[in-house]
Design a protein around this motif. Structure first.
Motif, short mmCIF file in Angstrom:
data_model
loop_
_atom_site.label_atom_id
_atom_site.label_comp_id
_atom_site.label_asym_id
_atom_site.label_seq_id
_atom_site.Cartn_x
_atom_site.Cartn_y
_atom_site.Cartn_z
N SER A 1 3.08 -4.52 -4.93
CA SER A 1 3.65 -5.05 -3.70
C SER A 1 5.04 -4.47 -3.52
N LEU A 2 5.44 -4.39 -2.26
CA LEU A 2 6.77 -3.88 -1.93
C LEU A 2 7.61 -5.01 -1.37
N ASP A 3 8.81 -5.16 -1.89
CA ASP A 3 9.74 -6.20 -1.44
C ASP A 3 10.98 -5.53 -0.88
N VAL A 4 11.11 -5.52 0.45
CA VAL A 4 12.28 -4.94 1.10
C VAL A 4 13.37 -6.00 1.15
N TYR B 1 9.26 -4.51 6.95
CA TYR B 1 8.88 -4.90 5.60
C TYR B 1 7.71 -4.07 5.05
N HIS B 2 7.16 -3.15 5.87
CA HIS B 2 6.13 -2.23 5.42
C HIS B 2 4.97 -2.99 4.78
N HIS B 3 4.45 -3.97 5.53
CA HIS B 3 3.38 -4.82 5.03
C HIS B 3 2.16 -4.67 5.93
N PRO B 4 0.95 -4.85 5.40
CA PRO B 4 -0.25 -4.74 6.23
C PRO B 4 -0.19 -5.64 7.46
N LEU B 5 -0.48 -5.06 8.62
CA LEU B 5 -0.29 -5.77 9.89
C LEU B 5 -1.17 -7.01 9.98
N GLY B 6 -2.40 -6.94 9.50
CA GLY B 6 -3.29 -8.10 9.58
C GLY B 6 -2.74 -9.30 8.84
N GLU B 7 -2.12 -9.08 7.68
CA GLU B 7 -1.55 -10.18 6.93
C GLU B 7 -0.31 -10.74 7.61
N VAL B 8 0.45 -9.90 8.30
CA VAL B 8 1.61 -10.39 9.05
C VAL B 8 1.14 -11.30 10.18
N PHE B 9 0.11 -10.88 10.90
CA PHE B 9 -0.45 -11.74 11.94
C PHE B 9 -0.91 -13.07 11.36
N ALA B 10 -1.60 -13.02 10.25
CA ALA B 10 -2.12 -14.24 9.64
C ALA B 10 -0.99 -15.19 9.26
N PRO C 1 -6.84 -9.46 8.66
CA PRO C 1 -6.10 -9.90 7.47
C PRO C 1 -6.71 -9.34 6.19
N SER C 2 -6.01 -8.41 5.59
CA SER C 2 -6.46 -7.75 4.37
C SER C 2 -5.28 -6.98 3.82
N PRO C 3 -5.34 -6.55 2.56
CA PRO C 3 -4.22 -5.79 1.98
C PRO C 3 -4.21 -4.32 2.39
N LEU C 4 -4.98 -3.95 3.40
CA LEU C 4 -5.08 -2.55 3.82
C LEU C 4 -4.03 -2.23 4.88
N TYR C 5 -3.37 -1.08 4.70
CA TYR C 5 -2.29 -0.67 5.60
C TYR C 5 -2.86 0.10 6.79
N LYS C 6 -3.75 -0.54 7.56
CA LYS C 6 -4.35 0.16 8.69
C LYS C 6 -4.97 -0.87 9.63
N THR C 7 -5.25 -0.41 10.84
CA THR C 7 -6.05 -1.20 11.76
C THR C 7 -7.47 -0.64 11.75
N PHE C 8 -8.39 -1.36 12.39
CA PHE C 8 -9.80 -0.99 12.35
C PHE C 8 -10.34 -0.91 13.78
N ASP C 9 -11.15 0.12 14.03
CA ASP C 9 -11.71 0.33 15.37
C ASP C 9 -13.07 -0.34 15.49
N TYR C 10 -13.26 -1.04 16.63
CA TYR C 10 -14.53 -1.69 16.93
C TYR C 10 -14.89 -1.43 18.39
N TRP D 1 6.23 7.13 1.87
CA TRP D 1 5.85 6.81 0.49
C TRP D 1 4.68 5.84 0.43
N ILE D 2 4.65 4.85 1.37
CA ILE D 2 3.61 3.82 1.33
C ILE D 2 2.22 4.43 1.40
N ALA D 3 2.04 5.44 2.28
CA ALA D 3 0.72 6.07 2.41
C ALA D 3 0.29 6.71 1.10
N GLN D 4 1.23 7.32 0.39
CA GLN D 4 0.89 7.95 -0.88
C GLN D 4 0.59 6.90 -1.96
N LEU D 5 1.30 5.77 -1.90
CA LEU D 5 1.04 4.71 -2.86
C LEU D 5 -0.36 4.14 -2.65
N TRP D 6 -0.75 4.00 -1.39
CA TRP D 6 -2.07 3.47 -1.12
C TRP D 6 -3.16 4.42 -1.64
#
Length: 757
Positions: free
Chosen positions: A748-751, A108-117, A27-36, A731-736
């Protein structure tokens, strides 16, 4: 369900090791997943998407969600951090909810972690074990209580206790405390008094997975269906084994809730579960009471009025299949169901189904997607369907079903437009409306006044120099709340004591301008001093249980003059209300948003539907300074279907939704130039790849400054949905990347935005 414990933890002394790569949504405003790397000793073959994983994230530990187990990483494995613990033996979410989350993230082009949360209760996000709760005790009448009921003298001076005992006597299996709240006021205190006398007792279910099931609250036969209700039930019941969206358009009082109940009973008979969404907490008590009267077993209730533990318990009961019916507000669309059978969205047009902060999803639209993924029917019910839903019915994507008449043969109330121009007014009430109120109250009937503005007055004004109570943080006035003796901004929440003198010129001649529900209540206490008054708005219902208490007073006839905002206007059944007065319709007739007229039409008819719902006929009076407004005329003369047809024709001509598809990029910053600068850069990035799109803006928001930050918008519009989403993916990647260079701007993006504020 198994007890969830860490499979491995660095706290236990495990050393870091190499192995499969865990892709985690944090859960974070980042548009990516993280490897562990997995914790040492964890069997990778047992790991499944949807499990919770505790991971180090920056300087903190976070609970993330396993998306997949991979074999490679773009990062050198030697640089990867090790996960701290696997928190679940099994995925916390079923496969269908995982699929819904991933679809929602893409759409909705939203960070996946926040959608899960968003999809999980707070305690699960914090790492609590997903253990089934022990169900609440059941209250039942004792033999001494039965004896007390037969002795009329014993309870003559305790009518509330008698009412509760009567109720418990009809519940052979007992009833939960929550079941008893709609029965009497302050049911907890009454239960304690009855328990002290030995007339009731609490029984705890032995096995929470197989709880004692309370019987119906009141053993009454279901009402007889009219032909339209029977036809709707037959049509939907024939589709219980497949996906189909039904738009149930029923006038207020037409028996939509009874249709829902019959359909749910049919689903339960198949051994499956039902999910019912309602837009606001205010609608939940009456729906909950109706459902508990008719449906067996515990119901799971999910809304923001519950504490974290209550929400988790209800969520787990739904997940285990113990709760056969789940009733909730917006976020309940993600509730896990063991055997889903039907999805019902009541008041589907309501804007409350759209989340306006963070992850900006629309629960109604996600319910349709979830029904499609599950292969089960979806019922969207409303007296005033959203124009998008009406268009979907016109296009045969939804099947339109109608309930054109009120149950019991009652007629819809006539609507009278009252021209108040040049009329003397008493605190916003005209003499003709006051005379009608006196007449209805004299017949021991109830009157409802609707004013969608809480507080005493929307502005405090200096008569000497013209100063007004401006919010220091927003481009808005502070509302006077006279009982609290405070000025409150309804946009940012800031408040301060009421000024005794004008801060500009020192004058004491400060005047309250305009009317809110609090001022209306004060005036009506003077006009109708002997009549009980109930004011229902966000202020008067803030304390837990206060709304249920007020509603009980209204139904018992203790309050015959009702004042309220839209909390009072939707979904409630008040049989004794025969007059509805809409005090000020003008505030909603003109707005900057193209949806303003649709919202006002829906609200007018929803409020009007509270009148004449029983044997006595009702009437609706609308006060206005614009009696010839075309919206009012078409509603009064032809009704909502005609309005919807005309409004859709206007939308088609203007290429507005549902005939176009929009996304709104919002930016805010302490410095207005930075917000606009970010959007200008965003537009420049968009222009080379915006084929098939129209870019509108950037421009300051209608309320540019809010909570001390300046806001601006860039609106994107496309004739084809796929063109819009194809563009957004790039576009989202360039905005980030642009955000990284200027962290002072929040964006923020509102679809599919429903408000362009």
């Amino acid at each position: 369900m198994k007890v969830c414990v860490p499979a491995c933890s660095v706290v236990d002394g495990c050393a870091a090791g190499s192995g499969p790569i865990l892709r985690i949504a944090v859960p974070s405003p980042l548009y990516k997943t993280f490897d562990y790397l997995p914790p040492l000793g964890c069997d990778p073959t047992l790991l499944q998407p949807g499990m919770r994983v505790r991971v180090p994230f920056g300087r903190q530990n976070r609970v993330g969600f396993l998306i997949e187990v991979g074999g490679e990483s773009e990062i050198n494995p030697a640089a990867l951090r090790q996960a701290l613990a696997i928190l679940d033996y099994d995925p916390i979410l079923p496969v269908d909810v995982l699929a819904l989350i991933q679809w929602a993230q893409r759409y909705y082009h939203h960070p996946l972690g926040e959608v899960f949360a968003t999809a999980l209760p707070v305690l699960l996000r914090q790492g609590e074990p997903a253990l089934l709760p022990t169900l609440s005790p059941l209250w039942r009448i004792t033999s001494a209580g039965q004896s007390a009921l037969t002795d009329t003298a014993t309870l003559r001076r305790a009518p509330t206790q008698r009412l509760l005992l009567d109720h418990l006597a009809s519940c052979s299996g007992g009833a939960e405390s929550e079941d008893l709240r709609p029965v009497v006021r302050n049911s907890a205190a009454t239960l304690r008094a009855l328990r002290d006398k030995g007339w009731v007792e609490a029984v705890t279910p032995v096995d929470p997975a197989h709880p004692v099931v309370s019987s119906a609250l009141v053993s009454l036969p279901p009402p007889v269906l009219n032909p339209a209700q029977a036809e709707v039930i037959t049509t939907v019941s024939a589709a219980l084994d497949r996906f189909q969206v039904f738009l149930l358009e029923g006038v207020t009082g037409s028996g939509k809730t009874e249709v829902y109940l019959r359909l749910i009973e049919a689903v339960l008979a198949r051994g499956r579960q039902a999910l019912v969404l309602t837009p606001e907490i205010g609608l939940t008590p009456q729906l909950l009471a109706r459902f508990r009267e008719r449906l067996p077993g515990p119901l799971a209730v999910l809304h923001s009025g519950l504490n974290d533990r209550e929400r988790l318990n209800a969520w787990l009961l739904a997940r285990a299949g113990t709760a056969k019916v789940v009733l909730g507000t917006r976020s309940a669309v993600f509730a896990p169901l063991r055997a889903p059978g039907i999805l019902i969205v009541d008041e589907e047009h309501d804007a409350s189904f759209k989340q306006q902060q963070g992850f900006r999803y629309h629960a109604r639209d996600l319910a349709v997607i979830r029904g499609h993924q599950l292969g089960i029917p979806v019922v969207l019910g409303s007296a005033t369907p959203a124009l998008e839903s009406v268009q979907n019915a016109h296009s045969d994507r939804y099947q339109l079903l109608r309930l054109p008449d009120r149950v019991g043969g009652g007629a819809e109330p006539p609507i009278l437009i009252l021209d108040v121009r040049r009329q003397p007014m008493t605190e916003g009430l005209s003499q003709p409306l006051l005379e009608r109120m006196r007449s209805h109250l004299a017949r021991d009937e109830q009157v409802l006044l609707f004013l969608n503005r809480r507080g005493f007055a929307p502005v405090l004004f200096c008569h000497e120099c013209g100063w007004m109570s401006q919010c220091p943080h927003c481009d808005a006035r502070m509302t006077l709340h006279l009982r609290q003796r405070r000025l409150v901004c309804h946009h940012c929440g800031d408040s301060r004591p009421v000024d005794r003198t004008c801060p500009i010129c020192g004058s004491v001649d400060l005047r309250a301008v305009g009317h809110g529900t609090e001022r209306l209540e004060t005036a009506l206490h003077q006009e109708f001093s002997s009549v009980g008054i109930a004011r229902i708005d966000r202020d008067s219902t803030r304390r837990r249980g206060s709304l249920e208490t007020l509603l009980a007073d209204i139904h018992h006839g203790d309050r015959r003059l009702l004042i309220g905002t839209q909390i009072l206007a939707k979904g409630h059944h008040f049989p004794k209300v025969t007059l509805v007065g809409i005090v000020d319709v003008d505030q909603g007739l003109y707005g900057v948003d193209f949806r303003s007229s649709e919202r006002m039409a829906q609200l007018i008819l929803q409020v009007a539907g509270r009148a004449g719902r029983a044997e006595k006929p009702g009437i609706v009076v609308i006060q206005t300074h614009h009696p010839d407004h075309p919206l009012l005329r078409i509603l009064v003369s032809e009704g909502y279907p005609a309005f919807a047809t005309a409004a859709l024709a206007e939308r088609r001509a203007a290429l507005f939704p549902p005939f176009a598809h929009q996304a709104l990029l919002r930016a805010e910053a302490v410095d207005p130039e930075r917000a606009m600068g970010f959007l200008h850069t965003a537009r420049r990035l968009a222009e080379p790849m915006a084929e098939g799109l129209e870019l509108l803006g950037p421009a300051p928001a209608p309320m540019e400054r809010r909570a001390g930050r300046y806001r601006a918008h860039l609106l994107l519009q496309a004739a084809r949905r796929q063109d819009l989403h194809r563009f957004l993916n790039r576009w989202i990647a360039q905005l980030w990347a642009q955000q990284v260079t200027d962290r002072t701007v929040r964006w923020s993006l509102d679809v599919d935005p429903i408000e362009l504020y």
